[in-house]
Design a protein around this motif. Structure first.
Motif, PDB file in Angstrom:
ATOM      1  N   ASN A  68     -55.505 -14.311  30.421  1.00 26.87           N
ATOM      2  CA  ASN A  68     -56.081 -13.024  30.805  1.00 26.87           C
ATOM      3  C   ASN A  68     -55.088 -11.892  30.517  1.00 26.87           C
ATOM      4  O   ASN A  68     -54.043 -11.797  31.165  1.00 26.87           O
ATOM      5  N   THR A  74     -60.489  -7.256  38.401  1.00 31.74           N
ATOM      6  CA  THR A  74     -61.114  -8.286  39.230  1.00 31.74           C
ATOM      7  C   THR A  74     -61.960  -9.229  38.381  1.00 31.74           C
ATOM      8  O   THR A  74     -62.433  -8.872  37.294  1.00 31.74           O
ATOM      9  N   THR A  75     -62.155 -10.425  38.905  1.00 37.55           N
ATOM     10  CA  THR A  75     -62.999 -11.403  38.225  1.00 37.55           C
ATOM     11  C   THR A  75     -64.404 -10.832  38.034  1.00 37.55           C
ATOM     12  O   THR A  75     -64.967 -10.221  38.940  1.00 37.55           O
ATOM     13  N   VAL A  90     -63.213 -11.210  32.393  1.00 41.53           N
ATOM     14  CA  VAL A  90     -62.207 -11.791  33.275  1.00 41.53           C
ATOM     15  C   VAL A  90     -62.870 -12.876  34.121  1.00 41.53           C
ATOM     16  O   VAL A  90     -63.848 -12.624  34.830  1.00 41.53           O
ATOM     17  N   THR A  91     -62.355 -14.100  34.032  1.00 42.81           N
ATOM     18  CA  THR A  91     -62.912 -15.210  34.801  1.00 42.81           C
ATOM     19  C   THR A  91     -62.020 -15.650  35.954  1.00 42.81           C
ATOM     20  O   THR A  91     -62.466 -16.365  36.840  1.00 42.81           O
ATOM     21  N   SER A  92     -60.749 -15.226  35.928  1.00 43.82           N
ATOM     22  CA  SER A  92     -59.820 -15.504  37.023  1.00 43.82           C
ATOM     23  C   SER A  92     -58.606 -14.613  36.809  1.00 43.82           C
ATOM     24  O   SER A  92     -58.478 -13.989  35.752  1.00 43.82           O
ATOM     25  N   ALA A  96     -59.446 -15.585  30.859  1.00 42.36           N
ATOM     26  CA  ALA A  96     -60.552 -14.712  30.459  1.00 42.36           C
ATOM     27  C   ALA A  96     -61.274 -15.360  29.289  1.00 42.36           C
ATOM     28  O   ALA A  96     -60.713 -16.189  28.559  1.00 42.36           O
TER      29      ALA A  96
END
Length: 227
Positions: A68, A74-75, A90-92, A96
């Protein structure tokens, strides 16, 4: 007098000349890597989505999980970088999903924070008045005429995300219908275009109300496409 030494020197020179005249054949370039299965044809949609052919899309533009680069977001946030031709989801805090995109004039003309007001599957496309002024053949698809129904040939493709800022439509869209040969390039029309396989994936991962950050562009080079 033609001596043995002169004969051997001439033969050696002729041999070298022959070698110089016939360089070894260049090695055949390796075949392009096959596109991943996720870019195959889709037949489960209301309209078929053709497969992305091998050897057209640069590997860096394939959808892939990456570190990321925006850990402060933010996620669920979408970040569009027009100059790099990337869209990150963004996944965490650490990871990403990165998608390749192509960018139109509208994509270079607006930047800032927005949100996904709503999403549409096989959206209707309504030709803007300024486009109709340049391309009268699009008049049947004007706002007044109800636009072009979703399906093959629709410039928005299989999905569209509509971006609003402070409750107002930015007229900025993230959508499909990117021809593979244009991915990663600047094009004259449209906002942020994705391969239909990728915009379907993105549509299913994000929520209405998701934050979208469009980074400012420092370059703007476009070439003409059909719409």
């Amino acid at each position: 007098m033609f001596t043995r030494r002169a004969f051997m020197a001439a033969a050696s020179a002729a041999s070298l000349s022959a070698c110089a005249a016939k360089p070894p054949a260049a090695a055949e370039p390796p075949p392009p890597p096959p596109m991943p299965a996720r870019y195959g044809a889709i037949y489960t949609e209301p309209h078929p989505v053709p497969a992305v052919p091998d050897g057209v899309v640069d590997e860096r533009l394939w959808r892939q999980e990456v570190e990321n680069p925006f850990p402060f977001e933010t996620t669920g946030t979408i970040i569009v970088d027009p100059d790099a031709a990337y869209l990150h989801l963004v996944t965490s805090p650490d990871r990403a999903l990165r998608y390749g995109v192509s960018v139109g004039a509208a994509g270079y003309g607006w930047n800032g924070d927005a949100k996904v007001q709503f999403r549409r599957k096989w959206p209707v496309w309504k030709a803007p008045d300024e486009m109709i002024a340049r391309r009268p053949e699009f008049a049947p698809y004007s706002v007044a005429n109800g636009g072009m129904p979703g399906g093959p040939g629709n410039p928005l493709g299989a999905r569209a995300l509509y971006l609003f800022q402070d409750g107002k439509d930015t007229l900025y869209r993230i959508h499909g219908a990117c021809e593979p040969k244009y991915l990663g390039k600047s094009v004259s029309s449209g906002c942020i275009r994705m391969l239909d396989q990728d915009v379907i994936d993105l549509h299913d991962r994000v929520q209405d109300g998701a934050k979208v950050v469009v980074l400012p562009s420092v370059q703007h080079h476009t070439f003409e496409v059909p719409y």
